[in-house]
Design a protein around this motif. Sequence first.
Motif, PDB file in Angstrom:
ATOM      1  N   LYS A 156      13.865  11.358 -15.601  1.00  0.00           N
ATOM      2  CA  LYS A 156      13.294  10.693 -16.931  1.00  0.00           C
ATOM      3  C   LYS A 156      13.409   9.280 -16.560  1.00  0.00           C
ATOM      4  N   MET A 157      14.272   8.748 -15.491  1.00  0.00           N
ATOM      5  CA  MET A 157      14.472   7.315 -15.369  1.00  0.00           C
ATOM      6  C   MET A 157      13.410   6.890 -14.540  1.00  0.00           C
ATOM      7  N   ILE A 158      12.811   7.765 -13.489  1.00  0.00           N
ATOM      8  CA  ILE A 158      11.516   7.436 -12.659  1.00  0.00           C
ATOM      9  C   ILE A 158      10.168   7.481 -13.271  1.00  0.00           C
ATOM     10  N   SER A 159      10.307   8.357 -14.529  1.00  0.00           N
ATOM     11  CA  SER A 159       8.898   8.557 -15.024  1.00  0.00           C
ATOM     12  C   SER A 159       8.177   7.028 -15.439  1.00  0.00           C
ATOM     13  N   PRO A 160       8.971   6.231 -16.033  1.00  0.00           N
ATOM     14  CA  PRO A 160       8.305   5.036 -16.588  1.00  0.00           C
ATOM     15  C   PRO A 160       7.862   4.114 -15.354  1.00  0.00           C
ATOM     16  N   PHE A 161       8.605   4.273 -14.178  1.00  0.00           N
ATOM     17  CA  PHE A 161       8.308   3.162 -13.057  1.00  0.00           C
ATOM     18  C   PHE A 161       6.800   3.748 -12.577  1.00  0.00           C
ATOM     19  N   PHE A 162       6.745   4.832 -12.519  1.00  0.00           N
ATOM     20  CA  PHE A 162       5.345   5.380 -11.904  1.00  0.00           C
ATOM     21  C   PHE A 162       4.376   5.240 -12.837  1.00  0.00           C
ATOM     22  N   LYS A 163       4.538   5.546 -14.176  1.00  0.00           N
ATOM     23  CA  LYS A 163       3.565   5.383 -14.952  1.00  0.00           C
ATOM     24  C   LYS A 163       2.999   3.965 -15.036  1.00  0.00           C
ATOM     25  N   SER A 164       4.036   3.107 -14.750  1.00  0.00           N
ATOM     26  CA  SER A 164       3.656   1.735 -14.791  1.00  0.00           C
ATOM     27  C   SER A 164       3.063   1.228 -13.576  1.00  0.00           C
ATOM     28  N   HIS A 165       3.544   1.712 -12.457  1.00  0.00           N
ATOM     29  CA  HIS A 165       3.286   1.021 -11.080  1.00  0.00           C
ATOM     30  C   HIS A 165       2.780   1.998 -10.050  1.00  0.00           C
ATOM     31  N   GLY A 166       2.611   3.253 -10.371  1.00  0.00           N
ATOM     32  CA  GLY A 166       2.027   4.411  -9.527  1.00  0.00           C
ATOM     33  C   GLY A 166       0.904   4.164  -8.779  1.00  0.00           C
ATOM     34  N   LYS A 167      -0.248   3.381  -9.489  1.00  0.00           N
ATOM     35  CA  LYS A 167      -1.473   3.180  -8.769  1.00  0.00           C
ATOM     36  C   LYS A 167      -1.229   1.936  -7.881  1.00  0.00           C
ATOM     37  N   SER A 168      -0.240   1.176  -7.642  1.00  0.00           N
ATOM     38  CA  SER A 168       0.018   0.285  -6.507  1.00  0.00           C
ATOM     39  C   SER A 168      -0.012   0.770  -5.310  1.00  0.00           C
ATOM     40  N   TYR A 169       0.229   2.254  -5.043  1.00  0.00           N
ATOM     41  CA  TYR A 169       0.512   2.891  -3.759  1.00  0.00           C
ATOM     42  C   TYR A 169      -0.322   3.953  -3.141  1.00  0.00           C
ATOM     43  N   ASN A 170      -0.752   4.101  -2.173  1.00  0.00           N
ATOM     44  CA  ASN A 170      -1.571   5.157  -1.571  1.00  0.00           C
ATOM     45  C   ASN A 170      -0.790   6.305  -1.128  1.00  0.00           C
ATOM     46  N   LYS A 171       0.156   6.067  -0.637  1.00  0.00           N
ATOM     47  CA  LYS A 171       0.925   7.220  -0.030  1.00  0.00           C
ATOM     48  C   LYS A 171       2.575   6.886  -0.433  1.00  0.00           C
ATOM     49  N   CYS A 172       3.381   7.846  -0.218  1.00  0.00           N
ATOM     50  CA  CYS A 172       4.702   7.899  -0.728  1.00  0.00           C
ATOM     51  C   CYS A 172       5.382   8.761   0.340  1.00  0.00           C
TER      52      CYS A 172
ATOM     53  N   ASP B  43       0.700  -1.346  -0.203  1.00  0.00           N
ATOM     54  CA  ASP B  43       0.070   0.072  -0.161  1.00  0.00           C
ATOM     55  C   ASP B  43       0.829   1.312  -0.109  1.00  0.00           C
ATOM     56  N   PHE B  44       2.207   1.089   0.624  1.00  0.00           N
ATOM     57  CA  PHE B  44       2.767   2.376   0.832  1.00  0.00           C
ATOM     58  C   PHE B  44       4.114   2.147   0.161  1.00  0.00           C
ATOM     59  N   LEU B  45       4.579   3.401  -0.235  1.00  0.00           N
ATOM     60  CA  LEU B  45       5.950   3.404  -0.926  1.00  0.00           C
ATOM     61  C   LEU B  45       6.999   4.025   0.072  1.00  0.00           C
ATOM     62  N   ILE B  46       8.422   3.661   0.127  1.00  0.00           N
ATOM     63  CA  ILE B  46       9.097   4.455   1.093  1.00  0.00           C
ATOM     64  C   ILE B  46      10.378   4.415  -0.141  1.00  0.00           C
ATOM     65  N   ILE B  47      10.896   5.868  -0.333  1.00  0.00           N
ATOM     66  CA  ILE B  47      11.884   6.166  -1.306  1.00  0.00           C
ATOM     67  C   ILE B  47      13.137   6.564  -0.433  1.00  0.00           C
ATOM     68  N   VAL B  48      14.184   5.841  -0.506  1.00  0.00           N
ATOM     69  CA  VAL B  48      15.616   6.180   0.168  1.00  0.00           C
ATOM     70  C   VAL B  48      16.498   6.535  -0.771  1.00  0.00           C
ATOM     71  N   PRO B  49      17.433   7.369  -0.536  1.00  0.00           N
ATOM     72  CA  PRO B  49      18.462   7.593  -1.326  1.00  0.00           C
ATOM     73  C   PRO B  49      19.664   6.692  -1.503  1.00  0.00           C
ATOM     74  N   GLU B  50      20.052   6.342  -2.731  1.00  0.00           N
ATOM     75  CA  GLU B  50      21.264   5.651  -2.678  1.00  0.00           C
ATOM     76  C   GLU B  50      22.401   6.528  -2.294  1.00  0.00           C
ATOM     77  N   LEU B  51      23.211   5.889  -1.284  1.00  0.00           N
ATOM     78  CA  LEU B  51      24.485   6.713  -0.792  1.00  0.00           C
ATOM     79  C   LEU B  51      25.579   6.566  -1.442  1.00  0.00           C
ATOM     80  N   ASP B  52      26.686   6.529  -0.819  1.00  0.00           N
ATOM     81  CA  ASP B  52      28.098   6.579  -1.314  1.00  0.00           C
ATOM     82  C   ASP B  52      28.605   5.083  -1.648  1.00  0.00           C
TER      83      ASP B  52
END
Length: 345
Positions: A271-287, A193-202
């Motif tokens: 540009k890279m994240i756009s296809p992910f959310f277009k294809s899978h964005g409806k899977s999440y209620n909150k981010c 239901d929920f998406l958590i985005i964390v940054p890739e680090l060093d």
Amino acid sequence: VTLQILLTAKKILNPSKPIHMFGLGLPQFFSLAVASGCDLMDSAAYILFAREKRYFTLSTGTKKLEEIEEFPCHCPVCTQYTPSELRELEEPSQIELLARHNLYLSFSELRTIRQAIKEGNLWELVEQRIRNHPSLVDAAQVLYKESPYIERFEKVYKSHGRMFSSIESLQRPIIQRYLLRIQNNYRVPEGVDFLIIVPELDVRGKSSPSVKEWINLIDNNMVISRERLHVVLLSPVFGIIPLELSETFPLAQYERSNLMTSKHAQEHCLKMISPFFKSHGKSYNKCAIIVPEEYTNQFDEVVKFTEDHPINEIKSYIEKETKINCTQFKHIQEIFEFFKITESL
């Protein structure tokens, strides 16, 4: 124009048919031509430039003999003569020796290319060579525009990690492949239901001390069921990397320079994240987006998180493109209450 003709011919001809290029020119161009589909080549540049008293180098193109104080090469000619000694010889001898050096360097570059192909590092070599002249950088754009076609012939797996050291690195076919597969082949885990985005680090993925700590807090939280939480990393190179894929090739086996957080790289990441959310964005209620003030690097040092990381720019993009309720947080512990509010509504 030469590369465009070469690539067009490569598309039309049977892949098993070798392509020969006449008059290939300077060694700096060899790797770019090979990456574009050249199999065989010839060049008279070694003698033509020698007649003009020009000395081949891989770093700066050609140099006039009269300008050289030290030979950077270790071929038989350059180890036997100094530039001043070569200038003292009769002109025919100068031309012959310069031609020999130029030929040695040309064959050396061909051996370097063959080794790079064997190791799967041809793209890295191309990026090194095109930096020797602005016209090579421009010519390479013809090749990069054909990434969707070239991707079909790129190996699925390589024995070494990838090195992304310049803006040109972001145009490689391997990135094109990931973009297509995350859009068309990937499926969000069931029950999320929920998406958590964390940054890739060093360091990549869960190898980062801070990312490992964040994942541990998420796994052991007592507020939201773990099955409902989907964790992804935001990579300046590959965009969205689902945690469950983060230890696969090439996502766990690559190094990048700090240039990957430049403005151009940020645009690439969006540009890279756009296809992910277009294809899978409806899977999440909150981010929830984690943008820490500081993190622990691979040397166990606490350092300030860079403001140039593309994760700082994605909130407005996600809300605009997907309508997902999206909020930034500095600490992992804060996100669970954010998700819990949905439970009580």
